[in-house]
Motif scaffolding. Sequence first.
Motif, PDB file in Angstrom:
ATOM      1  N   SER A  11       0.824  -1.218   0.000  1.00 12.21           N
ATOM      2  CA  SER A  11       0.000   0.000   0.000  1.00 12.21           C
ATOM      3  C   SER A  11       0.858   1.269   0.000  1.00 12.21           C
ATOM      4  CB  SER A  11      -0.916  -0.011   1.248  1.00 12.21           C
ATOM      5  OG  SER A  11      -1.186   1.295   1.698  1.00 12.21           O
ATOM      6  N   GLY A  12       0.567   2.162  -0.945  1.00 12.06           N
ATOM      7  CA  GLY A  12       1.290   3.433  -1.013  1.00 12.06           C
ATOM      8  C   GLY A  12       0.984   4.315   0.196  1.00 12.06           C
ATOM      9  N   SER A  13      -0.216   4.189   0.758  1.00 17.96           N
ATOM     10  CA  SER A  13      -0.569   4.992   1.938  1.00 17.96           C
ATOM     11  C   SER A  13       0.225   4.507   3.151  1.00 17.96           C
ATOM     12  CB  SER A  13      -2.068   4.896   2.230  1.00 17.96           C
ATOM     13  OG  SER A  13      -2.807   5.294   1.114  1.00 17.96           O
ATOM     14  N   ARG A  16       3.877   5.734   3.068  1.00 18.94           N
ATOM     15  CA  ARG A  16       4.171   7.097   3.531  1.00 18.94           C
ATOM     16  C   ARG A  16       4.567   7.104   5.005  1.00 18.94           C
ATOM     17  NH1 ARG A  16      -1.399   8.831   1.974  1.00 18.94           N
ATOM     18  NH2 ARG A  16      -1.159  10.687   3.242  1.00 18.94           N
ATOM     19  N   LEU A  35      -4.475  -6.721   2.391  1.00 19.95           N
ATOM     20  CA  LEU A  35      -5.611  -6.088   1.706  1.00 19.95           C
ATOM     21  C   LEU A  35      -6.213  -7.016   0.663  1.00 19.95           C
ATOM     22  CD1 LEU A  35      -4.365  -2.412   1.238  1.00 19.95           C
ATOM     23  CD2 LEU A  35      -5.738  -3.376   3.089  1.00 19.95           C
ATOM     24  N   SER A  40      -8.789  -5.640   5.629  1.00 17.32           N
ATOM     25  CA  SER A  40      -9.147  -4.284   6.073  1.00 17.32           C
ATOM     26  C   SER A  40     -10.648  -4.171   6.381  1.00 17.32           C
ATOM     27  CB  SER A  40      -8.768  -3.265   5.000  1.00 17.32           C
ATOM     28  OG  SER A  40      -9.345  -3.651   3.766  1.00 17.32           O
ATOM     29  N   GLY A  52     -11.826   1.360   7.906  1.00 18.64           N
ATOM     30  CA  GLY A  52     -11.518   0.160   7.110  1.00 18.64           C
ATOM     31  C   GLY A  52     -10.380   0.364   6.119  1.00 18.64           C
ATOM     32  N   ARG A  53      -9.416   1.197   6.485  1.00 20.37           N
ATOM     33  CA  ARG A  53      -8.273   1.435   5.593  1.00 20.37           C
ATOM     34  C   ARG A  53      -6.989   1.468   6.407  1.00 20.37           C
ATOM     35  NH1 ARG A  53      -9.697   3.588   0.426  1.00 20.37           N
ATOM     36  NH2 ARG A  53     -11.928   3.812   0.282  1.00 20.37           N
ATOM     37  N   PRO A  55      -2.930   3.065   6.470  1.00 23.65           N
ATOM     38  CA  PRO A  55      -2.339   2.615   7.733  1.00 23.65           C
ATOM     39  C   PRO A  55      -3.158   3.038   8.958  1.00 23.65           C
ATOM     40  CG  PRO A  55      -1.291   4.641   7.034  1.00 23.65           C
ATOM     41  CD  PRO A  55      -2.288   4.300   5.965  1.00 23.65           C
ATOM     42  N   GLU A  66      -5.290   7.599   8.725  1.00 20.85           N
ATOM     43  CA  GLU A  66      -4.887   8.657   7.788  1.00 20.85           C
ATOM     44  C   GLU A  66      -3.367   8.884   7.931  1.00 20.85           C
ATOM     45  OE1 GLU A  66      -6.542  10.215   5.279  1.00 20.85           O
ATOM     46  OE2 GLU A  66      -8.246   8.932   5.715  1.00 20.85           O
ATOM     47  N   ALA A  67      -2.664   8.484   6.867  1.00 17.22           N
ATOM     48  CA  ALA A  67      -1.201   8.519   6.882  1.00 17.22           C
ATOM     49  C   ALA A  67      -0.638   9.900   7.257  1.00 17.22           C
ATOM     50  CB  ALA A  67      -0.669   8.085   5.519  1.00 17.22           C
ATOM     51  N   ARG A 104      -2.995  13.119  -4.933  1.00 16.13           N
ATOM     52  CA  ARG A 104      -3.078  11.660  -4.695  1.00 16.13           C
ATOM     53  C   ARG A 104      -4.440  11.103  -5.073  1.00 16.13           C
ATOM     54  NH1 ARG A 104      -1.111  12.799   0.364  1.00 16.13           N
ATOM     55  NH2 ARG A 104      -3.119  12.114   1.162  1.00 16.13           N
TER      56      ARG A 104
HETATM   57  N1  LIG Z   1      -6.594   8.760   2.914  1.00 16.11           N
HETATM   58  C1  LIG Z   1      -6.045   7.528   3.454  1.00 16.11           C
HETATM   59  C2  LIG Z   1      -6.070   6.480   2.362  1.00 16.11           C
HETATM   60  C3  LIG Z   1      -5.928   5.093   2.942  1.00 16.11           C
HETATM   61  C4  LIG Z   1      -6.268   4.042   1.900  1.00 16.11           C
HETATM   62  O1  LIG Z   1      -7.032   4.281   0.957  1.00 16.11           O
HETATM   63  N2  LIG Z   1      -5.716   2.848   2.104  1.00 16.11           N
HETATM   64  C5  LIG Z   1      -5.978   1.762   1.187  1.00 16.11           C
HETATM   65  C6  LIG Z   1      -4.661   1.110   0.751  1.00 16.11           C
HETATM   66  S1  LIG Z   1      -3.604   2.250  -0.094  1.00 16.11           S
HETATM   67  C7  LIG Z   1      -6.788   0.709   1.933  1.00 16.11           C
HETATM   68  O2  LIG Z   1      -6.548   0.443   3.085  1.00 16.11           O
HETATM   69  N3  LIG Z   1      -7.764   0.082   1.252  1.00 16.11           N
HETATM   70  C8  LIG Z   1      -8.474  -1.001   1.833  1.00 16.11           C
HETATM   71  C9  LIG Z   1      -9.951  -0.962   1.612  1.00 16.11           C
HETATM   72  O3  LIG Z   1     -10.427  -0.034   0.915  1.00 16.11           O
HETATM   73  O4  LIG Z   1     -10.625  -1.868   2.132  1.00 16.11           O
HETATM   74  C10 LIG Z   1      -4.617   7.775   3.957  1.00 16.11           C
HETATM   75  O5  LIG Z   1      -3.996   8.719   3.459  1.00 16.11           O
HETATM   76  O6  LIG Z   1      -4.140   7.045   4.838  1.00 16.11           O
END
Ligand SMILES: N[C@@H](CCC(=O)N[C@@H](CS)C(=O)NCC(=O)O)C(=O)O
Length: 221
Positions: A11-13, A16, A35, A40, A52-53, A55, A66-67, A104
Amino acid sequence: MTISIYGDSGSGSFRRVWAAAKHMGIQFEHTPVDLLKGESQATEFLAINPIGRVPVLVDGATVLSEASAINLYLAEKFDSPLLPKGNARYETLQWMFWSAEHWRVFSSYLFNERIGKRVMGVAEDPTLVEFIFTNIRSNAAMLDQHLAGKTFIVGNQVTLADFDVAAPFSQMARTKTPYDEFPNIMAWQQRLLDEVPAWKETKALLDDRMDRAFAAFGITF
Ligand SMILES: N[C@@H](CCC(=O)N[C@@H](CS)C(=O)NCC(=O)O)C(=O)O
């Protein structure tokens, strides 16, 4: 007390936070969240982060997602120059907000369109990809001009803004985003890889995770 950072190394997030924490020399435990296995959205993970995301950071009673928020928390806690003092701090925040709202966001949509849909066996929507590319190109033209004659995004030192704005490069090889049309952006990205070991190290780990995971779906890039 050990700091835990939840994330998938593809994951790119997550990258970071992963890269910034390594750069700051912070000891932390990486709690993997797969993932591609849908972890998640599992009940246990949603109990920690209802968004549900990844990091997610857990530091004692502090739980943050939120990274950018996590990176600000860590930089302040460890008094890191990644979050400079004075006006440079607000410039750093300016670019972090810009990155979230105007930069982004398009690479996330592109990832879903180009990679997510491929995994699901669905064709990408060319009109949507065209719209995304138009927005990326117009933002990249402005960023390229900003970077002319500069070492990093804010002044001549690495800040959290660099990690936030560089994030879309994490998936460039897979999404085939045309950042290579912008020489100052490409030079800055290479400088980050050359001068910030944590950025280079996490790139190799992310690429390895993505290549292996997608090979399992019969997808190569
Ligand atoms: N705005 C969030 C974005 C986080 C995000 O979208 N993470 C994705 C991976 S890059 C994720 O966890 N997706 C899992 C899902 O949607 O279930 C941040 O900057 O941390």
